[in-house]
Design a protein around this motif. Structure first.
Motif, PDB file in Angstrom:
ATOM      1  N   ASP A 190      27.485  35.153  24.999  1.00 17.24           N
ATOM      2  CA  ASP A 190      28.719  35.895  24.708  1.00 17.24           C
ATOM      3  C   ASP A 190      28.895  37.053  25.703  1.00 17.24           C
ATOM      4  O   ASP A 190      29.114  38.203  25.329  1.00 17.24           O
ATOM      5  CB  ASP A 190      28.733  36.434  23.274  1.00 17.24           C
ATOM      6  CG  ASP A 190      30.110  36.995  22.887  1.00 17.24           C
ATOM      7  OD1 ASP A 190      31.115  36.525  23.448  1.00 17.24           O
ATOM      8  OD2 ASP A 190      30.162  37.914  22.042  1.00 17.24           O
ATOM      9  N   LYS A 191      28.780  36.715  26.979  1.00 17.86           N
ATOM     10  CA  LYS A 191      28.991  37.675  28.060  1.00 17.86           C
ATOM     11  C   LYS A 191      30.131  37.169  28.941  1.00 17.86           C
ATOM     12  O   LYS A 191      30.521  36.002  28.891  1.00 17.86           O
ATOM     13  CB  LYS A 191      27.725  37.842  28.914  1.00 17.86           C
ATOM     14  CG  LYS A 191      26.490  38.294  28.150  1.00 17.86           C
ATOM     15  CD  LYS A 191      26.570  39.769  27.752  1.00 17.86           C
ATOM     16  CE  LYS A 191      25.284  40.230  27.095  1.00 17.86           C
ATOM     17  NZ  LYS A 191      25.313  41.675  26.710  1.00 17.86           N
ATOM     18  N   HIS A 192      30.646  38.081  29.767  1.00 17.42           N
ATOM     19  CA  HIS A 192      31.636  37.670  30.762  1.00 17.42           C
ATOM     20  C   HIS A 192      31.250  38.260  32.111  1.00 17.42           C
ATOM     21  O   HIS A 192      31.065  39.475  32.237  1.00 17.42           O
ATOM     22  CB  HIS A 192      33.043  38.136  30.390  1.00 17.42           C
ATOM     23  CG  HIS A 192      34.043  37.878  31.486  1.00 17.42           C
ATOM     24  ND1 HIS A 192      34.448  36.614  31.824  1.00 17.42           N
ATOM     25  CD2 HIS A 192      34.697  38.731  32.342  1.00 17.42           C
ATOM     26  CE1 HIS A 192      35.307  36.683  32.835  1.00 17.42           C
ATOM     27  NE2 HIS A 192      35.465  37.954  33.166  1.00 17.42           N
ATOM     28  N   PHE A 193      31.118  37.402  33.122  1.00 15.29           N
ATOM     29  CA  PHE A 193      30.777  37.851  34.465  1.00 15.29           C
ATOM     30  C   PHE A 193      32.039  38.097  35.271  1.00 15.29           C
ATOM     31  O   PHE A 193      32.934  37.244  35.338  1.00 15.29           O
ATOM     32  CB  PHE A 193      29.923  36.804  35.185  1.00 15.29           C
ATOM     33  CG  PHE A 193      28.487  36.809  34.771  1.00 15.29           C
ATOM     34  CD1 PHE A 193      27.629  37.818  35.194  1.00 15.29           C
ATOM     35  CD2 PHE A 193      27.978  35.800  33.955  1.00 15.29           C
ATOM     36  CE1 PHE A 193      26.292  37.827  34.813  1.00 15.29           C
ATOM     37  CE2 PHE A 193      26.650  35.796  33.576  1.00 15.29           C
ATOM     38  CZ  PHE A 193      25.801  36.815  34.000  1.00 15.29           C
ATOM     39  N   ARG A 194      32.053  39.253  35.913  1.00 14.91           N
ATOM     40  CA  ARG A 194      33.110  39.568  36.874  1.00 14.91           C
ATOM     41  C   ARG A 194      32.463  39.478  38.250  1.00 14.91           C
ATOM     42  O   ARG A 194      31.735  40.371  38.664  1.00 14.91           O
ATOM     43  CB  ARG A 194      33.673  40.970  36.621  1.00 14.91           C
ATOM     44  CG  ARG A 194      34.811  41.374  37.544  1.00 14.91           C
ATOM     45  CD  ARG A 194      35.314  42.781  37.170  1.00 14.91           C
ATOM     46  NE  ARG A 194      36.454  43.176  37.981  1.00 14.91           N
ATOM     47  CZ  ARG A 194      36.374  43.820  39.144  1.00 14.91           C
ATOM     48  NH1 ARG A 194      35.176  44.155  39.616  1.00 14.91           N
ATOM     49  NH2 ARG A 194      37.449  44.141  39.813  1.00 14.91           N
ATOM     50  N   PHE A 195      32.714  38.382  38.940  1.00 12.06           N
ATOM     51  CA  PHE A 195      32.105  38.156  40.240  1.00 12.06           C
ATOM     52  C   PHE A 195      32.991  38.723  41.353  1.00 12.06           C
ATOM     53  O   PHE A 195      34.225  38.614  41.298  1.00 12.06           O
ATOM     54  CB  PHE A 195      31.889  36.666  40.495  1.00 12.06           C
ATOM     55  CG  PHE A 195      30.848  36.037  39.619  1.00 12.06           C
ATOM     56  CD1 PHE A 195      29.502  36.360  39.788  1.00 12.06           C
ATOM     57  CD2 PHE A 195      31.197  35.136  38.625  1.00 12.06           C
ATOM     58  CE1 PHE A 195      28.526  35.782  38.976  1.00 12.06           C
ATOM     59  CE2 PHE A 195      30.232  34.548  37.825  1.00 12.06           C
ATOM     60  CZ  PHE A 195      28.891  34.877  37.992  1.00 12.06           C
ATOM     61  N   THR A 196      32.360  39.309  42.355  1.00 10.48           N
ATOM     62  CA  THR A 196      33.070  39.783  43.537  1.00 10.48           C
ATOM     63  C   THR A 196      32.321  39.333  44.781  1.00 10.48           C
ATOM     64  O   THR A 196      31.133  39.001  44.723  1.00 10.48           O
ATOM     65  CB  THR A 196      33.226  41.321  43.557  1.00 10.48           C
ATOM     66  OG1 THR A 196      31.932  41.928  43.689  1.00 10.48           O
ATOM     67  CG2 THR A 196      33.859  41.824  42.280  1.00 10.48           C
ATOM     68  N   LEU A 197      33.022  39.366  45.890  1.00  9.46           N
ATOM     69  CA  LEU A 197      32.444  38.915  47.159  1.00  9.46           C
ATOM     70  C   LEU A 197      32.851  39.882  48.264  1.00  9.46           C
ATOM     71  O   LEU A 197      34.018  40.281  48.354  1.00  9.46           O
ATOM     72  CB  LEU A 197      32.957  37.506  47.493  1.00  9.46           C
ATOM     73  CG  LEU A 197      32.542  36.914  48.845  1.00  9.46           C
ATOM     74  CD1 LEU A 197      31.082  36.468  48.793  1.00  9.46           C
ATOM     75  CD2 LEU A 197      33.439  35.731  49.214  1.00  9.46           C
ATOM     76  N   THR A 198      31.890  40.275  49.088  1.00  4.22           N
ATOM     77  CA  THR A 198      32.167  41.089  50.268  1.00  4.22           C
ATOM     78  C   THR A 198      31.877  40.237  51.499  1.00  4.22           C
ATOM     79  O   THR A 198      30.756  39.749  51.659  1.00  4.22           O
ATOM     80  CB  THR A 198      31.288  42.353  50.280  1.00  4.22           C
ATOM     81  OG1 THR A 198      31.579  43.142  49.120  1.00  4.22           O
ATOM     82  CG2 THR A 198      31.558  43.189  51.518  1.00  4.22           C
ATOM     83  N   THR A 199      32.877  40.047  52.366  1.00  2.00           N
ATOM     84  CA  THR A 199      32.704  39.125  53.491  1.00  2.00           C
ATOM     85  C   THR A 199      33.356  39.646  54.766  1.00  2.00           C
ATOM     86  O   THR A 199      34.361  40.361  54.716  1.00  2.00           O
ATOM     87  CB  THR A 199      33.287  37.738  53.154  1.00  2.00           C
ATOM     88  OG1 THR A 199      33.125  36.869  54.280  1.00  2.00           O
ATOM     89  CG2 THR A 199      34.760  37.825  52.795  1.00  2.00           C
ATOM     90  N   ASN A 200      32.777  39.257  55.890  1.00  5.24           N
ATOM     91  CA  ASN A 200      33.388  39.578  57.184  1.00  5.24           C
ATOM     92  C   ASN A 200      34.384  38.511  57.625  1.00  5.24           C
ATOM     93  O   ASN A 200      35.055  38.661  58.651  1.00  5.24           O
ATOM     94  CB  ASN A 200      32.323  39.800  58.270  1.00  5.24           C
ATOM     95  CG  ASN A 200      31.476  38.560  58.551  1.00  5.24           C
ATOM     96  OD1 ASN A 200      31.905  37.426  58.414  1.00  5.24           O
ATOM     97  ND2 ASN A 200      30.230  38.801  58.983  1.00  5.24           N
TER      98      ASN A 200
END
Length: 468
Positions: A190-200
């Protein structure tokens, strides 16, 4: 505590402890300024004392009529009674509660790749090596990291994971596998992941874009601005510039996300102190979510910002703020990250006092599973907190970070911007003073100017709305 300043034709009075902002005429500005000099801890009672009015008339009587001064003083008394002027600091009473909070982790910076396909000259990560060796995170280590986050997140449901590097797209399959694993665990715990990405952006393609748009809540796109600026500091290892390859990809991605939930993020150095032109270059390329931050470097680095550069930098921030107001009026507005400010609510008390939560709520994970307070401490063994197998084995490091606040730093106690920057970056403090309980003054000066500009923009846009 009161902070008074003038910017772009506005007389602005900030009541620091309440966060109330007042845009006033010159007479009120001068009266409040005299009152602040008399006593920064005024109460309605001290303001009503006959000596207060007498001192105001003595100081300002040659410029304003007695009746005008009395009317302004009465308005100041009313604002003080309402808790919007000359308010007391109530936050310090909460500092012990903040220090006693348990370590409940809500965010991880996953160093999915300690490797990079660019050779940025100012990179604090040494082209991805982080004082160590090149490596890619395995799925097993990443899986343990997500398990660690879930196990140490307490009752928090919303969790954050940033895929970072180096360049995370160099380990793209593991990124995808970890997102899939995270989505499975959401249902179980019962969790929610907020995924982010840092890219060149070098390896950005249609397949990556489609996945990112489906799974990533935010994307940070690294680029420094104008072609000549970017290519000087962000070349490939063979010296060739990266601008021409990357810009079309970033434009396509930003449009595919409807100009939301991303930032194009640059770094300005001593080579481009006219960085407002880089911000506007981004805007003219069609980007609407923009961030350009000052580099942090040693004085021996040719690109490092020095104290003597600050007047030019202040002029650039002022120039940018005025242009942003004009463009907003023309319907061509854009968001500049460092001018974002919430005058209605703002962050919670603990965030106002202690900032980003590094070392307590936010941790960085290396490719081999070591835990550090944040990505800027990775590789500094004195800050190695533990690993994803054993968890936090040095809780005293978390205790040290938990005790760091605007009240543990002497320079913050008299700073009007302290509740906006929350004491500044602890990594920068350690870099320049070998303690996290200090501040990097050059950065502080820039933050104070940014806060002033951000408030001015709010005042100008509110003025525009009332005129309409």
């Amino acid at each position: 505590m009161i902070h008074l300043y003038q910017n772009n034709g506005y007389n602005i009075v900030l009541d620091v402890n309440s966060g109330a902002v007042h845009v006033v005429d010159q007479a009120a500005y001068d009266v409040i300024g005299v009152l602040e000099k008399q006593n920064e801890f005024h109460t309605p009672e001290t303001l009503r004392e006959p000596e207060t009015a007498a001192d105001l008339k003595k100081e300002l009587g040659s410029r304003y009529g007695e009746e005008d001064i009395e009317d302004i003083l009465e308005a100041v008394i009313t604002l003080t009674e309402e808790g919007r002027l000359f308010t007391r600091d109530v936050y310090e009473d909460f500092i012990d509660e903040v220090k006693q909070r348990k370590t409940v982790v809500k965010a991880l910076c996953l160093h999915i790749a300690h490797d990079c396909n660019l050779a940025c000259k100012y990179c604090f990560a040494e082209e991805g090596e982080y004082h160590g060796r090149r490596a890619l995170m395995s799925f097993e280590v990443g899986k343990k990291a997500l398990d660690f986050l879930i196990a140490n997140s307490g009752k928090r449901r919303n969790l954050e994971v940033d895929f970072f590097g180096g360049e995370p797209l160099m380990n793209w399959q593991v990124v995808k596998d970890l997102v899939a694993y995270g989505r499975e665990q959401e249902k179980i715990h019962d969790k929610h992941f907020r995924f982010t990405l840092t890219t060149n952006g070098v390896l950005l393609n249609d397949e990556v874009q489609e996945f990112v748009n489906r799974e990533m809540d935010n994307v940070v796109l690294s680029l420094d601005g104008r072609k000549e600026v970017n290519d000087k500091m962000r070349p490939f290892r063979n010296g060739k510039g990266s601008y021409d390859l990357i810009v079309p990809k970033f434009q396509k991605l930003a449009e595919s996300r409807n100009q939301q939930k991303y930032y194009i993020r640059g770094t300005f150095t001593r080579n481009n102190l006219d960085f407002s032109k880089d911000v506007l270059h981004f805007a003219d390329l069609g980007f609407e979510q923009i961030s350009i931050e000052p580099v942090v470097g040693e004085d021996t680095d040719a690109y490092a910002i020095r104290r003597e550069d600050l007047p030019v930098i202040f002029e650039e921030y002022d120039r940018l703020a005025k242009i942003m107001v004009d463009r907003e009026k023309e319907g061509r507005g854009f968001t500049f990250f460092h001018f974002m400010i919430d005058l209605e609510g703002g962050p919670c008390v603990s965030k106002r006092l202690s900032g980003c939560g590094s070392g307590t709520e936010y941790l960085a994970v290396t490719p081999w599973g070591d835990l550090y307070p944040c990505h800027q401490f990775v590789g500094q063994e004195e800050f190695l907190m533990g690993n994803v197998d054993d968890g936090i084995t040095k809780p005293e490091i978390a205790d040290e970070f938990r005790g760091c606040s605007v009240y543990s730093k002497e320079s913050c106690k008299k700073c009007f911007a302290r509740f906006y920057c929350s004491g500044g970056c602890m990594a920068n403090s350690y870099k320049f003073h070998h303690t996290i309980n200090d501040t990097y003054e050059v950065s502080c000066e820039m933050e104070r100017k940014r806060v002033e500009c951000a408030i001015m923009i709010k005042a100008a846009l509110a003025d525009q709305e009332s005129a309409e």
